[in-house]
Motif scaffolding. Structure first.
Motif, PDB file in Angstrom:
ATOM      1  N   PRO A 125       0.842  -1.210   0.000  1.00 27.74           N
ATOM      2  CA  PRO A 125       0.000   0.000   0.000  1.00 27.74           C
ATOM      3  C   PRO A 125       0.870   1.251   0.000  1.00 27.74           C
ATOM      4  CG  PRO A 125      -0.711  -1.554   1.685  1.00 27.74           C
ATOM      5  CD  PRO A 125       0.596  -2.054   1.178  1.00 27.74           C
ATOM      6  N   ILE A 126       0.413   2.283  -0.698  1.00 28.14           N
ATOM      7  CA  ILE A 126       1.207   3.516  -0.741  1.00 28.14           C
ATOM      8  C   ILE A 126       0.956   4.389   0.486  1.00 28.14           C
ATOM      9  CG2 ILE A 126       1.281   3.490  -3.254  1.00 28.14           C
ATOM     10  CD1 ILE A 126      -0.771   5.728  -3.278  1.00 28.14           C
ATOM     11  N   GLY A 127      -0.081   4.064   1.295  1.00 26.85           N
ATOM     12  CA  GLY A 127      -0.177   4.722   2.590  1.00 26.85           C
ATOM     13  C   GLY A 127      -1.391   5.571   2.867  1.00 26.85           C
ATOM     14  N   LEU A 128      -2.564   5.263   2.283  1.00 18.40           N
ATOM     15  CA  LEU A 128      -3.766   5.997   2.676  1.00 18.40           C
ATOM     16  C   LEU A 128      -4.150   5.661   4.114  1.00 18.40           C
ATOM     17  CD1 LEU A 128      -3.975   6.049  -0.567  1.00 18.40           C
ATOM     18  CD2 LEU A 128      -6.400   6.499  -0.146  1.00 18.40           C
ATOM     19  N   GLU A 129      -4.105   4.393   4.468  1.00 22.20           N
ATOM     20  CA  GLU A 129      -4.503   3.985   5.818  1.00 22.20           C
ATOM     21  C   GLU A 129      -3.482   4.409   6.860  1.00 22.20           C
ATOM     22  OE1 GLU A 129      -6.070   0.038   8.255  1.00 22.20           O
ATOM     23  OE2 GLU A 129      -5.270  -0.180   6.232  1.00 22.20           O
ATOM     24  N   THR A 130      -2.200   4.339   6.532  1.00 23.95           N
ATOM     25  CA  THR A 130      -1.155   4.695   7.501  1.00 23.95           C
ATOM     26  C   THR A 130      -0.883   6.193   7.545  1.00 23.95           C
ATOM     27  OG1 THR A 130       0.574   4.359   5.837  1.00 23.95           O
ATOM     28  CG2 THR A 130      -0.015   2.463   7.215  1.00 23.95           C
ATOM     29  N   LEU A 131      -1.592   6.974   6.721  1.00 22.36           N
ATOM     30  CA  LEU A 131      -1.479   8.434   6.677  1.00 22.36           C
ATOM     31  C   LEU A 131      -0.170   8.913   6.046  1.00 22.36           C
ATOM     32  CD1 LEU A 131      -2.935   9.422  10.178  1.00 22.36           C
ATOM     33  CD2 LEU A 131      -4.142   8.929   8.043  1.00 22.36           C
ATOM     34  N   LYS A 132       0.567   8.023   5.374  1.00 23.36           N
ATOM     35  CA  LYS A 132       1.710   8.494   4.587  1.00 23.36           C
ATOM     36  C   LYS A 132       1.241   9.404   3.469  1.00 23.36           C
ATOM     37  CE  LYS A 132       4.952   4.646   5.222  1.00 23.36           C
ATOM     38  NZ  LYS A 132       5.679   3.552   4.523  1.00 23.36           N
ATOM     39  N   PHE A 192       1.705   1.382 -10.141  1.00 22.08           N
ATOM     40  CA  PHE A 192       0.451   0.979  -9.510  1.00 22.08           C
ATOM     41  C   PHE A 192       0.114  -0.458  -9.882  1.00 22.08           C
ATOM     42  CE2 PHE A 192      -0.107   5.651  -9.991  1.00 22.08           C
ATOM     43  CZ  PHE A 192      -0.207   5.973  -8.656  1.00 22.08           C
ATOM     44  N   THR A 193      -0.264  -1.255  -8.887  1.00 19.11           N
ATOM     45  CA  THR A 193      -0.566  -2.666  -9.149  1.00 19.11           C
ATOM     46  C   THR A 193      -1.963  -3.094  -8.725  1.00 19.11           C
ATOM     47  OG1 THR A 193       0.359  -3.328  -7.007  1.00 19.11           O
ATOM     48  CG2 THR A 193       1.856  -3.320  -8.904  1.00 19.11           C
ATOM     49  N   GLY A 194      -2.672  -2.287  -7.948  1.00 23.38           N
ATOM     50  CA  GLY A 194      -3.993  -2.723  -7.536  1.00 23.38           C
ATOM     51  C   GLY A 194      -4.695  -1.731  -6.636  1.00 23.38           C
ATOM     52  N   VAL A 195      -5.944  -2.055  -6.298  1.00 20.16           N
ATOM     53  CA  VAL A 195      -6.794  -1.204  -5.459  1.00 20.16           C
ATOM     54  C   VAL A 195      -7.531  -2.086  -4.454  1.00 20.16           C
ATOM     55  CG1 VAL A 195      -8.750   0.399  -5.428  1.00 20.16           C
ATOM     56  CG2 VAL A 195      -7.110   0.495  -7.303  1.00 20.16           C
ATOM     57  N   VAL A 196      -7.656  -1.597  -3.224  1.00 21.02           N
ATOM     58  CA  VAL A 196      -8.469  -2.254  -2.190  1.00 21.02           C
ATOM     59  C   VAL A 196      -9.585  -1.287  -1.819  1.00 21.02           C
ATOM     60  CG1 VAL A 196      -8.483  -3.365   0.074  1.00 21.02           C
ATOM     61  CG2 VAL A 196      -6.401  -3.407  -1.322  1.00 21.02           C
ATOM     62  N   THR A 197     -10.820  -1.781  -1.742  1.00 19.75           N
ATOM     63  CA  THR A 197     -11.965  -0.893  -1.489  1.00 19.75           C
ATOM     64  C   THR A 197     -12.831  -1.421  -0.352  1.00 19.75           C
ATOM     65  OG1 THR A 197     -13.346  -2.038  -3.124  1.00 19.75           O
ATOM     66  CG2 THR A 197     -12.033  -0.156  -3.900  1.00 19.75           C
ATOM     67  N   GLN A 198     -13.528  -0.489   0.279  1.00 15.65           N
ATOM     68  CA  GLN A 198     -14.554  -0.763   1.287  1.00 15.65           C
ATOM     69  C   GLN A 198     -15.712   0.198   1.049  1.00 15.65           C
ATOM     70  OE1 GLN A 198     -12.071  -0.128   4.791  1.00 15.65           O
ATOM     71  NE2 GLN A 198     -12.794  -2.040   5.663  1.00 15.65           N
ATOM     72  N   GLY A 199     -16.844  -0.086   1.699  1.00 17.60           N
ATOM     73  CA  GLY A 199     -17.947   0.853   1.696  1.00 17.60           C
ATOM     74  C   GLY A 199     -17.803   1.850   2.842  1.00 17.60           C
ATOM     75  N   ARG A 200     -18.877   2.532   3.145  1.00 15.58           N
ATOM     76  CA  ARG A 200     -18.873   3.581   4.162  1.00 15.58           C
ATOM     77  C   ARG A 200     -19.010   2.995   5.563  1.00 15.58           C
ATOM     78  NH1 ARG A 200     -23.528   8.326   4.506  1.00 15.58           N
ATOM     79  NH2 ARG A 200     -22.874   9.267   6.495  1.00 15.58           N
ATOM     80  N   SER A 201     -18.158   3.442   6.484  1.00 21.56           N
ATOM     81  CA  SER A 201     -18.279   3.063   7.886  1.00 21.56           C
ATOM     82  C   SER A 201     -19.417   3.873   8.492  1.00 21.56           C
ATOM     83  CB  SER A 201     -16.969   3.350   8.627  1.00 21.56           C
ATOM     84  OG  SER A 201     -17.140   3.219  10.021  1.00 21.56           O
ATOM     85  N   SER A 202     -20.493   3.193   8.846  1.00 20.02           N
ATOM     86  CA  SER A 202     -21.665   3.901   9.356  1.00 20.02           C
ATOM     87  C   SER A 202     -22.576   2.937  10.100  1.00 20.02           C
ATOM     88  CB  SER A 202     -22.442   4.542   8.201  1.00 20.02           C
ATOM     89  OG  SER A 202     -23.672   5.065   8.650  1.00 20.02           O
ATOM     90  N   GLU A 276      -7.577   1.937  -0.607  1.00 17.70           N
ATOM     91  CA  GLU A 276      -6.123   1.889  -0.466  1.00 17.70           C
ATOM     92  C   GLU A 276      -5.564   1.548  -1.832  1.00 17.70           C
ATOM     93  OE1 GLU A 276      -3.060   2.793   0.461  1.00 17.70           O
ATOM     94  OE2 GLU A 276      -3.576   2.230   2.519  1.00 17.70           O
ATOM     95  N   ILE A 277      -4.485   2.194  -2.200  1.00 15.13           N
ATOM     96  CA  ILE A 277      -3.843   1.974  -3.487  1.00 15.13           C
ATOM     97  C   ILE A 277      -2.576   1.167  -3.276  1.00 15.13           C
ATOM     98  CG2 ILE A 277      -2.902   3.064  -5.553  1.00 15.13           C
ATOM     99  CD1 ILE A 277      -5.885   3.610  -5.096  1.00 15.13           C
ATOM    100  N   LEU A 278      -2.385   0.138  -4.076  1.00 13.09           N
ATOM    101  CA  LEU A 278      -1.170  -0.655  -4.036  1.00 13.09           C
ATOM    102  C   LEU A 278      -0.209  -0.141  -5.098  1.00 13.09           C
ATOM    103  CD1 LEU A 278      -2.802  -4.214  -3.759  1.00 13.09           C
ATOM    104  CD2 LEU A 278      -2.149  -2.660  -1.916  1.00 13.09           C
ATOM    105  N   GLY A 279       1.015   0.147  -4.705  1.00 16.71           N
ATOM    106  CA  GLY A 279       1.962   0.689  -5.676  1.00 16.71           C
ATOM    107  C   GLY A 279       3.374   0.753  -5.132  1.00 16.71           C
TER     108      GLY A 279
END
Length: 744
Positions: A125-132, A192-202, A276-279
């Motif tokens: 992952p390039i870091g959306l979740e880790t805040l990079k 870029f090699t891939g994408v990970v997705t989720q819906g809305r946390s609610s 999250e973007i994989l790259g």
């Protein structure tokens, strides 16, 4: 070309000046390097485009060194320190066979487009979740409101309980049509090699994207959609809002920008995504922004995620490297029968030395909070290697402290998330024990017992203000108590721990007792212990030495800005929870326990472990050193024998502690002068003044207490098998009157 570059340079510098002149303009003005880096990268792209095509987004089929072995196995490293020969390795490791991979259901393409065979190549992952990836790098076509902006479109981000305007649980488009998109600017050429997705946390809404397209650009103006032959490639998205879905591209794509373009979405909801973007970031000599913020460790440790078997083997390797200062033991078993392993680090492993305090770190009570587990495995390696190399700080810590590390309290839960890997584990998978129990909050609620006794004014006449007894119902076999919890309680009662920390994940904060609010029905309320000032210092000692935790400029992980409180908070003022490990430890034992939430990402990718280690290493050591703050000593009788279970009271603090089996004690206190009293059943009491200084090292404060006359008489009578005669008071008074009359 040169005139165009000069004009661009002037425009960028003017924009930079406007940002300084207008403090309210906070998009790029808050990032001091943004415009200068933009200038360098734009010039580079313009030069490339002048020589080649207007946009160059070409699939790259060269084998990538960051190829990841699926299903949570070990990943290869590109980082120099990780790729070199390690000092701590797992021996006799068999090479894994490379199997032919076929696209599985959640990662396959929409049936209407046809199938493809993605390459095995995959980047981290390039870091959306880790805040990079910071908020300035995220953009969107439209947003429903600020709290649902692109900056909230990060994998596993959590919404607030009331989903207010500031902190919601996804990016949601302002309009529901196929023209919407969320964009990520990697700020440099990226494979870029891939994408990970989720819906809305609610808790209240059901929103997710069921299919999407991927688009790429080098200048954010001209875009190319990933194709499957002559048609746009459509990826299958989510079927519900929480379980992550990963899609790997047929071949890596080199670009700077990537867009995820929703194609269809849940009919009962709206366009909302967390991604999250994989790259793999490509080398860029001009990208000094990345170089300045890059964290590189110099510690030669085993940076990887370890299965249960690998964890056990690693602990064995550490024990073999440092047999004189380590000992492996287990404190019990999990629901599925896995042993809960601990490693002791001390100059005399297996022995409690008189006057030496005992410290503990535990991790993994929530099996999906993996970072704490790996940090403890790294810590034991680090301490062993540094002790062997003669590091005086580590040698002093080992020689003056008995340290216990339990890296995996919930191995059953961990094995579940290890199986699916870091990107697909989601937020809750593996959190609970195999029988569905939250181990960290499975302890008896002693707060209610103590507070009820205080309300009835039973303390100290009928009940002590410490070592509160466990209720009988909790100890019955039918009680809903996890085997792991029972093992922890037995271990906590056996060892005279003074200070402890349990490592958790999903936030950046240190919490301290109490964890339960005192007012019934109140969800959040400041609920301090009698040792609140000590707990606040202990929490601050960890948070202030963490690289990010107390940084006022860091981004909020989810919904709470803990940095404004220096990265610490009273547990009950965050959210109330009865029966926490922290409260139980404080009320039932001598040990002061705190919770360290060591990272926004519960299960970071393997490639992020070196940086996470650097973030937490100093904090882990500094917190251990706090066990030597306050007073310590031995309570003895007139014959010089240690008095076990003697009560140590500090004037003005309504919480006492007790001596260990040898009569030694440790009382954590902040600098100051205190009147301390020691007393025990059958003994008189003794008080003295004890002064705690600012320098590290507990102040010695010993006590000698004598037996009372009554206790001596009882001891003599029991020794000669005689019992004292117990006469009723009236009969005794009549007997004394008669004796007086006879004398007259």
């Amino acid at each position: 070309m040169r005139q165009r570059l000069s004009l661009l340079t002037i425009l960028v510098l003017l924009a930079h000046l406007v940002g300084f002149a207008n403090p309210g303009y906070s998009t790029a003005g808050e990032d001091e390097d943004y415009y200068m880096q933009e200038l360098l990268t734009r010039e580079q792209y313009n030069l490339v485009q002048g020589l080649e095509k207007p946009i160059s987004v070409v699939p790259d089929r060269v084998k990538d060194p960051m190829q990841k072995i699926p299903r949570g196995k070990a990943e290869k490293k590109t980082d120099k320190t990780a790729s070199e020969g390690k000092s701590v390795k797992t021996p006799n490791k068999k090479p894994e066979k490379v199997k032919k991979s076929t696209p599985k259901t959640p990662n396959s393409i929409s049936d209407g487009v046809g199938q493809y065979s993605p390459t095995k190549e995959e980047c981290p992952p390039i870091g959306l979740e880790t805040l990079k990836i910071d908020d300035f790098q995220l953009h969107a076509s439209s947003t429903k409101r600020y709290g649902l902006g692109a900056h909230r479109g990060r994998l596993n981000i959590q919404a607030g309980l009331y989903e207010d305007d500031l902190y919601d649980g996804a990016w949601c488009a302002g309009r529901d049509d196929p023209l919407q998109w969320i964009e990520v600017d990697a700020r440099r050429l990226t494979k870029f090699t891939g994408v990970v997705t989720q819906g809305r946390s609610s808790l209240w809404s059901s929103d997710w994207v069921t299919s999407y397209k991927a688009m790429f650009s080098n200048d954010s103006h001209s875009w190319i959609t990933l194709k499957n032959g002559s048609e746009d490639l459509i990826f299958r998205g989510n079927r519900e809002k929480e379980i992550p879905v990963r899609n790997i591209f047929p071949a890596p794509v080199v670009a700077r920008y990537i867009r995820v373009n929703p194609h269809t979405w849940f009919k009962g909801g709206s366009i909302c995504m967390r991604v999250e973007i994989l790259g793999c970031l490509l080398p860029d000599p001009n990208n000094y922004y990345h170089r300045r913020n890059e964290v590189i460790t110099t510690d030669d440790l085993d940076f990887k995620h370890h299965s249960y078997k690998e964890m056990r083997q690693l602990m064995k390797v550490v024990n073999e490297m440092c047999p004189n200062i380590t000992r492996i033991y287990n404190i019990g078993k999990s629901h599925s029968g896995l042993k809960l392993y601990a490693i002791e680090i001390s100059d005399n492993p297996g022995e409690h030395e008189l006057g030496e305090p005992e410290f503990r770190y535990t991790a993994g009570s929530h099996g999906n909070e993996v970072l704490g587990r790996e940090l403890l495995l790294l810590l034991m390696q680090f301490m062993c290697l540094e002790y062997l190399s003669g590091n005086q700080r580590i040698r002093h810590l080992v020689e003056e402290t008995r340290i216990h590390l339990v890296p995996s309290v919930n191995p059953d839960g961990y094995e579940k998330v290890f199986e699916v890997g870091s990107e697909l584990s989601g937020w809750l998978l593996g959190r609970w024990s195999n029988d569905g129990i939250d181990i960290h909050h499975n302890f008896p609620d002693l707060n209610s017992i103590l507070w009820a006794a205080e309300a009835k004014k039973w303390i100290p006449r009928k009940m002590f203000n410490h070592h509160v007894s466990i209720p009988e119902w909790y100890q019955s076999k039918n009680a809903s108590v996890a085997l792991e919890t029972r093992a922890l309680i037995a271990w906590m009662e056996k060892m005279p721990f003074v200070l402890g920390g349990n490592l958790q994940g999903g936030e950046l904060v240190v919490t301290f007792p109490y964890d339960r609010t005192r007012t019934p029905g109140v969800i959040r309320e400041q609920t301090p212990t009698p040792d609140d000032h000590v707990f606040r210092w202990l929490a601050f000692s960890y948070a202030s030495t963490h690289r990010l935790m107390s940084d006022a400029n860091r981004r909020v992980c989810h919904t709470e800005d803990f940095a404004k409180e220096d990265g610490t908070i009273n547990g009950a003022s965050w959210h109330t929870a009865a029966g926490s490990m922290n409260d139980f430890s404080y009320l039932h034992t001598n040990c002061f326990e705190l919770s360290m939430y060591v990272g926004c990402d519960k299960f970071p990718h393997e490639s992020d472990l070196p940086e996470e280690w650097e973030n937490n290493r100093e904090s882990l050591l500094v917190f251990m050193e706090q066990v030597h703050r306050g007073i310590k000593g031995v309570v003895r009788d007139r014959q010089g024998r240690g008095v076990a279970n003697a009560i140590i009271s500090v004037e003005g603090i309504g919480h006492d502690i007790r001596t260990a089996a040898d009569g030694d004690y440790w009382r954590l206190l902040n600098p100051g002068e205190y009147r301390v009293t020691a007393r025990a059943e059958g003994y008189g009491l003794m008080s003295r003044k004890c002064e705690v200084g600012y320098e590290m090292g507990a102040t010695r404060c010993d006590f000698t207490i004598g037996r009372t006359n009554l206790s001596r008489i009882k001891e003599i009578m029991e020794k000669f098998n005689k019992q004292p005669i117990r006469l009723p008071i009236r009969q005794l008074q009549a007997h004394r009157i008669r004796e007086g009359l006879l004398e007259t």
